[in-house]
Enzyme design. Structure first.
Site, PDB file in Angstrom:
ATOM      1  N   GLY A 232     109.833 -26.422  45.578  1.00  0.00           N
ATOM      2  CA  GLY A 232     110.444 -26.650  46.881  1.00  0.00           C
ATOM      3  C   GLY A 232     109.950 -25.666  47.910  1.00  0.00           C
ATOM      4  O   GLY A 232     109.431 -24.598  47.580  1.00  0.00           O
TER       5      GLY A 232
ATOM      6  N   GLN B 257     110.376 -20.704  55.759  1.00  0.00           N
ATOM      7  CA  GLN B 257     109.437 -19.904  54.959  1.00  0.00           C
ATOM      8  C   GLN B 257     108.053 -19.858  55.574  1.00  0.00           C
ATOM      9  O   GLN B 257     107.244 -18.989  55.227  1.00  0.00           O
ATOM     10  CB  GLN B 257     109.347 -20.452  53.527  1.00  0.00           C
ATOM     11  CG  GLN B 257     110.620 -20.222  52.731  1.00  0.00           C
ATOM     12  CD  GLN B 257     110.479 -20.716  51.317  1.00  0.00           C
ATOM     13  OE1 GLN B 257     110.674 -21.891  51.038  1.00  0.00           O
ATOM     14  NE2 GLN B 257     110.121 -19.815  50.408  1.00  0.00           N
TER      15      GLN B 257
ATOM     16  N   CYS C  95     111.000 -17.963  43.975  1.00  0.00           N
ATOM     17  CA  CYS C  95     110.870 -18.308  45.389  1.00  0.00           C
ATOM     18  C   CYS C  95     109.511 -17.845  45.895  1.00  0.00           C
ATOM     19  O   CYS C  95     109.094 -16.724  45.613  1.00  0.00           O
ATOM     20  CB  CYS C  95     111.986 -17.610  46.167  1.00  0.00           C
ATOM     21  SG  CYS C  95     111.971 -17.973  47.923  1.00  0.00           S
ATOM     22  N   LEU C  96     108.842 -18.689  46.660  1.00  0.00           N
ATOM     23  CA  LEU C  96     107.548 -18.310  47.235  1.00  0.00           C
ATOM     24  C   LEU C  96     107.673 -17.079  48.129  1.00  0.00           C
ATOM     25  O   LEU C  96     106.709 -16.328  48.294  1.00  0.00           O
ATOM     26  CB  LEU C  96     106.983 -19.474  48.066  1.00  0.00           C
ATOM     27  CG  LEU C  96     106.545 -20.721  47.293  1.00  0.00           C
ATOM     28  CD1 LEU C  96     106.266 -21.860  48.266  1.00  0.00           C
ATOM     29  CD2 LEU C  96     105.319 -20.432  46.444  1.00  0.00           C
TER      30      LEU C  96
ATOM     31  N   HIS D 197     119.092 -23.902  46.627  1.00  0.00           N
ATOM     32  CA  HIS D 197     118.197 -22.772  46.919  1.00  0.00           C
ATOM     33  C   HIS D 197     117.504 -22.971  48.273  1.00  0.00           C
ATOM     34  O   HIS D 197     117.498 -22.068  49.120  1.00  0.00           O
ATOM     35  CB  HIS D 197     117.166 -22.647  45.792  1.00  0.00           C
ATOM     36  CG  HIS D 197     116.107 -21.619  46.031  1.00  0.00           C
ATOM     37  ND1 HIS D 197     116.006 -20.463  45.298  1.00  0.00           N
ATOM     38  CD2 HIS D 197     115.103 -21.569  46.944  1.00  0.00           C
ATOM     39  CE1 HIS D 197     114.990 -19.746  45.753  1.00  0.00           C
ATOM     40  NE2 HIS D 197     114.415 -20.403  46.747  1.00  0.00           N
ATOM     41  N   GLU D 198     116.927 -24.166  48.472  1.00  0.00           N
ATOM     42  CA  GLU D 198     116.173 -24.404  49.719  1.00  0.00           C
ATOM     43  C   GLU D 198     117.107 -24.439  50.923  1.00  0.00           C
ATOM     44  O   GLU D 198     116.763 -23.963  52.008  1.00  0.00           O
ATOM     45  CB  GLU D 198     115.370 -25.703  49.627  1.00  0.00           C
ATOM     46  CG  GLU D 198     114.327 -25.760  48.510  1.00  0.00           C
ATOM     47  CD  GLU D 198     113.360 -24.588  48.490  1.00  0.00           C
ATOM     48  OE1 GLU D 198     113.164 -23.946  49.541  1.00  0.00           O
ATOM     49  OE2 GLU D 198     112.815 -24.303  47.415  1.00  0.00           O
TER      50      GLU D 198
ATOM     51  N   HIS E  83     117.779 -21.169  52.484  1.00  0.00           N
ATOM     52  CA  HIS E  83     116.747 -20.671  53.414  1.00  0.00           C
ATOM     53  C   HIS E  83     117.066 -21.076  54.853  1.00  0.00           C
ATOM     54  O   HIS E  83     116.768 -20.333  55.793  1.00  0.00           O
ATOM     55  CB  HIS E  83     115.367 -21.230  53.051  1.00  0.00           C
ATOM     56  CG  HIS E  83     114.699 -20.544  51.894  1.00  0.00           C
ATOM     57  ND1 HIS E  83     114.318 -19.227  51.936  1.00  0.00           N
ATOM     58  CD2 HIS E  83     114.326 -21.001  50.672  1.00  0.00           C
ATOM     59  CE1 HIS E  83     113.739 -18.898  50.772  1.00  0.00           C
ATOM     60  NE2 HIS E  83     113.731 -19.955  49.991  1.00  0.00           N
TER      61      HIS E  83
END
Ligand code: NI
Length: 168
Positions: free
Chosen positions: A47, A52, A96-97, A138-139, A142
């Site tokens: 994702g 981000q 996470c990226l 999670h996303e 953000h």
């Protein structure tokens, strides 16, 4: 094709609230395409959320279909997503990226109902469970300026260093 730079913790921009998308125009389609290019260029991310890449609007993309033993709705581009129901709780590992050097154990709802729009502005609704529900939560964090690091009960017990990035 445009692969964008990923903001990495502790970049303060990751702490911003993102705004709702108001027009489903050509510029939105282009930005979604760049977001997807960036997700796919990364090391196996399931994702990505718009903030981000420094785009502070409520857009995310997930695709957990590559994971075994996971129910999935396939690749989803979600605009202005909103969780309207939560059920159950489970602990699970997340990566996470934007936090490339760590994974962490985070408690999330096991099942959710999600309302959103697709890239063209069509309303969508999904019942999700397990890892897909986790990825959405999670996303969505953000979009509200939160990282999984903020959800750890204990950094000492629930945070794990990793040598090679692989989305968990
Ligand atoms: Ni993330």
């Amino acid at each position: 094709m445009a692969v964008l730079e990923i903001l990495v913790y502790p970049d303060e921009r990751l702490r911003q609230d993102s705004l709702p998308v108001e027009s489903f125009d050509a510029a939105l389609q282009q930005r979604i395409e760049n977001l997807e290019d960036t997700r796919l260029a990364g090391p196996g991310a399931v994702g990505i959320a718009a903030p981000q890449v420094g785009w502070f609007e409520r857009v995310l993309i997930i695709d957990v279909s590559g994971r075994k033993k996971t129910t999935s709705h396939g690749r989803l581009v979600l605009v202005n997503p909103e969780i309207t129901e939560w059920d159950g709780y489970a602990m699970g590992r997340e990566g996470c990226l934007s936090v490339p050097d760590y994974t962490g154990n985070v408690v999330r709802a096991e099942r959710i109902h999600l309302d959103a729009f697709d890239a063209g502005g069509k309303p969508l609704g999904f019942d999700m469970e397990g890892f897909e529900a986790r990825a959405i939560q999670h996303e969505l964090d953000h979009l509200d300026g939160l990282l999984f690091l903020d959800r750890l009960v204990s950094r000492r017990q629930d945070l794990f260093r990793r040598k090679v990035y692989k989305e968990s």
